[in-house]
Design an enzyme around this catalytic site. Structure first.
Site, PDB file in Angstrom:
ATOM      1  CD  GLU A 194      -1.806  -2.292   1.351  1.00 22.30           C
ATOM      2  OE1 GLU A 194      -0.658  -2.578   1.739  1.00 22.30           O
ATOM      3  OE2 GLU A 194      -2.667  -3.130   1.116  1.00 22.30           O
ATOM      4  CG  HIS A 231     -10.087  -7.164   7.981  1.00 19.27           C
ATOM      5  ND1 HIS A 231      -9.270  -7.832   8.861  1.00 19.27           N
ATOM      6  CD2 HIS A 231      -9.517  -7.299   6.767  1.00 19.27           C
ATOM      7  CE1 HIS A 231      -8.257  -8.348   8.201  1.00 19.27           C
ATOM      8  NE2 HIS A 231      -8.379  -8.040   6.929  1.00 19.27           N
TER       9      HIS A 231
END
Lengths: 405, 389
Positions: free
Chosen positions: A141, A210
């Site tokens: 990322e 998450h």
């Protein structure tokens, strides 16, 4: 008017929790909410003079969604034009239209190309536009967000997808220092027309890592804009507006909202990035919300209407900067504010919004601003526990009753 | 060292040097071939030849520009001590050969992005002394309007992408620029520069992986000055062969104090990157100052080491010797050139000192770019007292 502003908010939440009876809880439905939307039918061209003013100006620009009153979508639905689709398809449509329109737009992210996107937002795009415009990145990322920003410095318009917003924490340095600040530190030489998007929020037992809500972490970064979509209509509109904007925009989607179905207009339209959406005009209390909590609020609104209250529900949509104009007009009308959000209590969007409203509209408030947010805990896995970390409609009803005493 | 002899020398007076010169300095592009002092060490590729094509004009311009850069950095040192420059100031003296050699091998369409030691690279890309000093002193005529500072020099029209404070973060940006160059089919490359300290950042390897995967024309240049602030390279890196760190990506180790070796390596790298994807260049160089102005630079290395490098490997001395041995100018002319450079720098500083500070309203400009061409109402409408929330 009690000066116990912070105390009020805390006490309100505590009371809400103590009266919270899990047995009586109605399981919040998340998909296909035409029922929730029917409450919007009791409209008024509400909002006051600003709606008409903005309408007259915006008719000259056919693309801008006029007056951000959610009922406009209804109008096209009732006249029969428009097509029905799910929220992720609306995002895809918006993305595809922008990629058709401007060859500089490209998408990068994990599994966006050949796999079609983990939430199918980029499905079919790789076949249509090729590997150079829809890029499957390795799992890094930090690097691919940096690469998107570097490409944006030269004039490309990348749409960077974080498979889950939580993963973008790894790219925080790039987003904060390079994305947000380069326009300023270069004295205006470089613009970063990048869109960073991805699903966040509490899902169905996805676990703590998450289920993160990053809007609170990003909100202090100067130079970026943040928007949160909540319906297929505004999802497509905001996606298009974000891509066309010269500023870096972070578009927050929600994992549980991808399967919402709605009819959207056939013709091209864009939603204003900095504007809030009037979901349900009312007189008694202003409820400010965004993303998934909009549906909890609308569900609570049904109960409230039955009890005789008339809440005004505004989906703030623009998380940075706040649309204090629409919010201000609403506060001046109702004099009571309840903020319902999915962010954590500490340092969340609600906390900033509370401060902004108190600073600017203190004279118009009859009661302290109350803010209902998620608990300051990592999201647990167990379903029942997860439900209690997030604000439920019953708590919203209780809070409104308390504020409107 | 085998040096080819000049066949002819014209008597044309060179550029804007003062008319005080008795003897003219040749400015024609009479070719000279120069041998690099050290061979190149290669990893996964064939090293380029040690003979570098140059010209008399280039040799003299190398000397002049490097002396200018050196003088600028020394002047910045004094300005910092006089508290006209505040905050962080990272000086590049000793490493000028890297900036100069790179510029000589590329065009303004090729992009350069570097970390915070960016004053000389900005100058090499076409920035003016006035802009440099104005920015360092935070004045409104600085290259970033006084809002960036020492670590944030940018020059968009010469494809210089800055100027970054966070160690290593510029490398993914650089690979992104290379991606954009490939996307727009420009035949250009990107030089992403970083130091030996930054070479241990994970995002470098992430970016290198993507660059190699997608065949991007990115060239990663490690300016190895052997110290990451106070930590020597042998204490920070298990493998100090930074040019080999790419593993599957070819690399070249270059004597970074030899401007011609740098030029040759960058030319080679550009050809390679346009055809085959990324390549790593390791420039073996040295900085005389400490890491920044707040670091004396002598707590982690001996003064003997610094003066030793200065005596044996100084890039400007090397060029000076070449100029003198090729008979392109006399000692006196070079000294005069240095005097003129000193005056140029002093003039620029004086002019920059006269420049005003930015207006207070500049605080809020350039945070956002306004609008996308249609009428859109932001939150800052007149009825509401709030500014940017």
């Amino acid at each position: 008017m009690a000066a116990r502003i912070h105390g009020g908010a805390g006490a309100g939440a505590a009371t809400a929790l103590s009266t919270f009876n899990p047995k009586k809880l109605v399981a919040p439905s998340r998909t296909n909410l035409p029922a929730a939307r029917s409450s919007k039918r009791c409209i008024v061209a509400g909002g006051g003079s600003d709606a008409s003013k903005s309408l007259s100006v915006r008719h000259s620009q056919k693309l801008i969604a006029s007056a951000a009153v959610a009922t406009k979508a209804e109008t096209s639905a009732t006249t029969g034009t428009g097509h029905e689709l799910l929220l992720f398809e609306a995002l895809q449509e918006g993305l595809e239209e922008e990629m058709d329109r401007d060859p500089h737009v490209c998408v990068m992210g994990e599994d966006v190309g050949h796999y079609g996107g983990s939430y199918k937002v980029t499905k079919g795009l790789a076949d249509k536009f090729g590997d150079l415009r829809v890029l499957d990145t390795p799992i890094c990322e930090n690097a691919f967000t940096g690469m998107g920003i570097g490409a944006a410095m030269t004039g490309l318009r990348p749409v960077i997808e974080g498979m889950n917003m939580g993963f973008l924490l790894l790219a925080f340095n790039q987003i904060s220092n390079n994305c947000g600040m380069l326009h300023y530190t270069s004295g205006g030489q470089f613009t970063i027309p990048v869109v960073i998007r991805g699903p966040g929020g509490v899902g169905r037992q996805l676990g703590a890592e998450h289920s993160q809500r990053l809007e609170s972490y990003f909100q202090s970064i100067p130079g970026i804009q943040m928007v949160a979509c909540s319906t297929p209509y505004n999802a497509k509109g905001l996606m298009k507006a974000a891509i066309r904007s010269e500023n870096p925009v972070i578009l927050f989607e929600h994992v549980l909202l991808y399967n919402l179905k709605e009819k959207i207009p056939d013709e091209e339209y864009i939603c204003n990035l900095e504007e809030a959406e009037m979901v349900r005009p009312g007189e008694h209390i202003t409820i400010l919300t965004y993303s998934r909590m909009r549906y909890h609020v609308m569900q609570a609104a049904k109960t409230l209407v039955n009890k005789g209250y008339d809440p005004e529900v505004i989906d703030i949509r623009s998380l940075k900067p706040f649309d204090l104009y629409t919010i201000g007009n609403s506060v001046k009308k109702t004099h009571r504010v309840l903020i319902v959000e999915e962010c954590m209590r500490t340092g969340g969007i609600g906390a900033s919004l509370t401060a902004a409203i108190n600073e600017n509209f203190h004279d118009y408030l009859d009661a302290p601003v109350m803010c209902l947010s998620s608990q300051d805990v990592p999201t647990p896995y167990a379903g029942t526990l997860e439900e209690w970390t997030v604000v439920q409609p019953a708590q919203i009803v209780t809070a409104v009753e308390q504020l409107c005493q | 060292m085998a040096l080819s002899r000049l066949s002819s020398r014209s008597n044309i007076i060179s550029r804007p040097l003062s008319a005080a010169f008795r003897r003219s300095i040749s400015t024609d592009t009479t070719p000279i071939t120069i041998e690099t002092s050290l061979p190149f060490t290669a990893h996964l590729c064939d090293p380029p030849s040690r003979s570098v094509e140059s010209s008399t004009q280039e040799l003299l311009s190398f000397f002049r520009t490097m002396a200018l850069m050196r003088r600028m950095e020394i002047a910045a040192d004094s300005l910092y001590k006089a508290k006209l420059i505040r905050g962080f100031c990272h000086l590049y003296d000793g490493q000028e050969a890297v900036a100069i050699g790179m510029e000589a091998a590329i065009t303004k369409k090729d992009a350069i992005i570097t970390a915070y030691r960016d004053h000389c690279i900005f100058l090499g890309r076409g920035g003016s002394l006035y802009e440099v000093f104005a920015e360092l002193m935070g004045r409104q005529d600085g290259c970033s309007r006084g809002k960036g500072g020492s670590m944030h020099f940018y020059k968009k029209d010469s494809s210089f992408y800055g100027g970054h404070g966070i160690v290593g973060a510029q490398v993914p940006l650089g690979c992104g620029i290379a991606f954009a160059q490939k996307y727009s089919k420009e035949e250009a490359v990107t030089f992403a520069m970083y130091g030996d300290g930054a070479a241990n950042q994970g995002q470098l390897f992430e970016a290198l992986n993507i660059s190699a995967l997608w065949d991007l024309p990115s060239i990663l240049v490690c300016e190895n000055n052997h110290y990451g602030m106070g930590t020597a390279e042998w204490r920070a890196a298990k493998s100090p062969s930074y040019y080999k760190r790419g593993d599957y990506v070819p690399g070249l180790k270059v004597d970074g104090m030899d401007a011609f070796a740098v030029k040759q390596a960058c030319k080679f790298a550009k050809e390679h990157a346009l055809k085959n994807g990324p390549i790593i260049l390791e420039m073996d160089t040295y900085r005389y100052h400490g890491h920044s102005m707040s670091d004396p630079g002598s707590t982690y290395r001996t003064r003997d080491e610094i003066s030793g490098v200065r005596q044996e490997r100084d890039p400007i001395e090397r060029i000076k010797k070449l100029v003198l041995s090729h008979d392109l100018a006399t000692e006196k002319e070079l000294k005069d050139m240095e005097k003129e450079i000193r005056k140029e720098v002093d003039d620029a500083i004086a002019k920059a000192k006269d420049c005003p500070m930015p207006e207070p309203s500049e605080l809020f400009t350039n945070v956002y770019v306004k609008g996308f061409g249609t009428e859109s109402f932001g939150a800052d409408r007149k009825e509401v007292k709030a500014a940017l929330p």
